[in-house]
Every structure is written in structure tokens, then in C-alpha cells.
Design a protein around this motif. Structure first.
Motif, short mmCIF file in Angstrom:
data_model
loop_
_atom_site.label_atom_id
_atom_site.label_comp_id
_atom_site.label_asym_id
_atom_site.label_seq_id
_atom_site.Cartn_x
_atom_site.Cartn_y
_atom_site.Cartn_z
N ARG A 62 7.41 -2.90 -9.12
CA ARG A 62 6.83 -1.56 -9.09
C ARG A 62 6.61 -1.16 -7.64
O ARG A 62 6.11 -1.94 -6.85
CB ARG A 62 5.51 -1.52 -9.84
N LEU A 63 6.99 0.07 -7.34
CA LEU A 63 6.82 0.64 -6.01
C LEU A 63 5.84 1.79 -6.12
O LEU A 63 6.12 2.78 -6.79
CB LEU A 63 8.16 1.13 -5.46
N ASN A 64 4.66 1.63 -5.52
CA ASN A 64 3.58 2.61 -5.60
C ASN A 64 3.25 2.95 -7.06
O ASN A 64 3.01 4.10 -7.41
CB ASN A 64 3.94 3.88 -4.82
N GLY A 65 3.28 1.95 -7.92
CA GLY A 65 2.93 2.12 -9.32
C GLY A 65 4.07 2.53 -10.23
O GLY A 65 3.93 2.50 -11.44
N SER A 118 4.33 -4.32 -6.36
CA SER A 118 3.77 -5.32 -7.26
C SER A 118 4.92 -5.92 -8.07
O SER A 118 5.77 -5.19 -8.57
CB SER A 118 2.70 -4.72 -8.17
N PHE A 119 4.92 -7.25 -8.15
CA PHE A 119 6.00 -7.96 -8.82
C PHE A 119 5.54 -9.36 -9.19
O PHE A 119 4.64 -9.91 -8.57
CB PHE A 119 7.25 -8.04 -7.92
N ARG A 169 2.14 -10.62 -7.79
CA ARG A 169 1.85 -10.33 -6.39
C ARG A 169 1.69 -8.84 -6.20
O ARG A 169 2.43 -8.04 -6.77
CB ARG A 169 2.99 -10.81 -5.49
N VAL A 170 0.74 -8.45 -5.37
CA VAL A 170 0.53 -7.07 -4.96
C VAL A 170 0.47 -7.09 -3.43
O VAL A 170 -0.41 -7.74 -2.86
CB VAL A 170 -0.77 -6.48 -5.54
N VAL A 171 1.42 -6.42 -2.80
CA VAL A 171 1.49 -6.42 -1.34
C VAL A 171 1.68 -5.00 -0.82
O VAL A 171 2.29 -4.16 -1.48
CB VAL A 171 2.63 -7.32 -0.80
N GLU A 172 1.13 -4.77 0.37
CA GLU A 172 1.33 -3.49 1.05
C GLU A 172 2.27 -3.73 2.22
O GLU A 172 2.09 -4.67 3.00
CB GLU A 172 -0.01 -2.95 1.55
#
Length: 128
Positions: free
Chosen positions: A40-43, A60-61, A68-71
Motif C-alpha cells: 500500500r502506498l499512502n493507504g 505498508s507491506f 511493515r510501515v515505513v515513511e
């Protein structure tokens, strides 16, 4: 101008960035994860590995046993050493309690060598 939504900001393919940031061992593994729809890219769910990411995007993946959730903090120019890769993102993954892979509960699972010998000795002696 907002650097996160600046159209002239640097962009990179998402599979390439995941590989640069060392989340996946090969770029093709990263592309498979994206094309399977697990990222997911920006939700928003994406399924094309040619999708571009810029700084400020949140990914998020699933990876291993956790999600994992990364910025994205940087784009990167190569797949460098781990410290260089860790500078490309900010990890926002919620911390989870570590559960041992094979917990030993009383009377469950296979006994180790010491316990097995003790069991054998107690059986040889018989009831007292």
C-alpha cells in the motif's frame, strides 16, 4: 511549495526503492510483492511495480511475520550498505512483543537429552 507533493521532486520506481532500502534481497522479489497487491502506498493498494515514490510517501507491506510501515525519507542512488539503506526510511512499524518460535510448555513438545535421560532413569527405578 510542498516538497512532499512537488511535481519536480525526485521519483523512483517502488520496486527499485524497496530493493535499495534492503527490504527485499532482489529487485524481482520486490516486484513480485508489489504485483501481487500486497503493498500500500499512502493507504492505497497498488499492483504495478512501475509506480513512483517520492520522499514523504508512506508504504505498508508484509515482511516475514510482521506488517511493515515505513515513511520514505530519501530516494537513494544505489543499493549500498545497511547504514546507507536505513537512512532512506523511517520505520513506523508498531512494536510487537517477541514470541519465541518454539516455546516449551510443561509436558508438551519433545524432551531434550537431559530430560529424556531423567525420564528413563525414573522408569527404570519404578514406583517406590
Amino acid at each position: 511549495m510542498d516538497p512532499v507533493r512537488d511535481p519536480t521532486a525526485e521519483k523512483i520506481r517502488i520496486d527499485k526503492w524497496l530493493w535499495y532500502a534492503r527490504f527485499f534481497k532482489t529487485r524481482s522479489l520486490a516486484a513480485k510483492q508489489v504485483s501481487a497487491g500486497h503493498l500500500r502506498l499512502n493507504g492505497a493498494k497498488i499492483s504495478k511495480s512501475a509506480q513512483s515514490v517520492t520522499t514523504g510517501d508512506v508504504l505498508s507491506f508484509p515482511q516475514g511475520r510482521q506488517n511493515r510501515v515505513v515513511e520514505v525519507r530519501g530516494i537513494g542512488t544505489r543499493r549500498g550498505p545497511a547504514p546507507e539503506a536505513q537512512a532512506l526510511y523511517l520505520d513506523k512499524t508498531p512494536k510487537q512483543d517477541v514470541v519465541p518460535a518454539n516455546p516449551r510448555f510443561e509436558g508438551k513438545g519433545r524432551p531434550d537429552k537431559k530430560t529424556r535421560r531423567a525420564l528413563d532413569l525414573s522408569r527404570e527405578r519404578g514406583p517406590t
